[in-house]
Design a protein around this motif. Structure first.
Motif: not given
Length: 77
Positions: A48, A58, A61, A64-65, A74
């Motif tokens: 990313l 954060e 991320v 996306c998770e 990242v």
């Protein structure tokens, strides 16, 4: 995940994975998560690479998770 045969692919977040709505998280772009999931399943390393930082990074991320996309790195090569 098998990272032995894959290539490294850097992707941006706003405007690439989701609609550009910074500082909010936009709606996912059509087929973005499905495509990234397929790439990671094939063993490619996803990075990313985004302007976001701190709490906003954060959040991206985590988003996306939640959509089953996990990054090898990242904002790092």
């Amino acid at each position: 995940m098998n990272f032995n045969k894959g290539i490294v692919i850097a992707v941006d977040f706003d405007g690439t994975i989701v609609e550009d709505a910074y500082p909010k998280i936009g709606k996912p772009l059509l087929f973005a998560f499905e495509t990234l999931q397929k790439l990671q399943d094939e063993g490619h390393r996803l990075i990313l690479w985004t302007y976001r930082s701190g709490e906003k990074l954060e959040e991206a991320v985590a988003f996306c998770e939640e959509n089953n996309v996990f990054f090898y790195a990242v904002n790092k090569s």
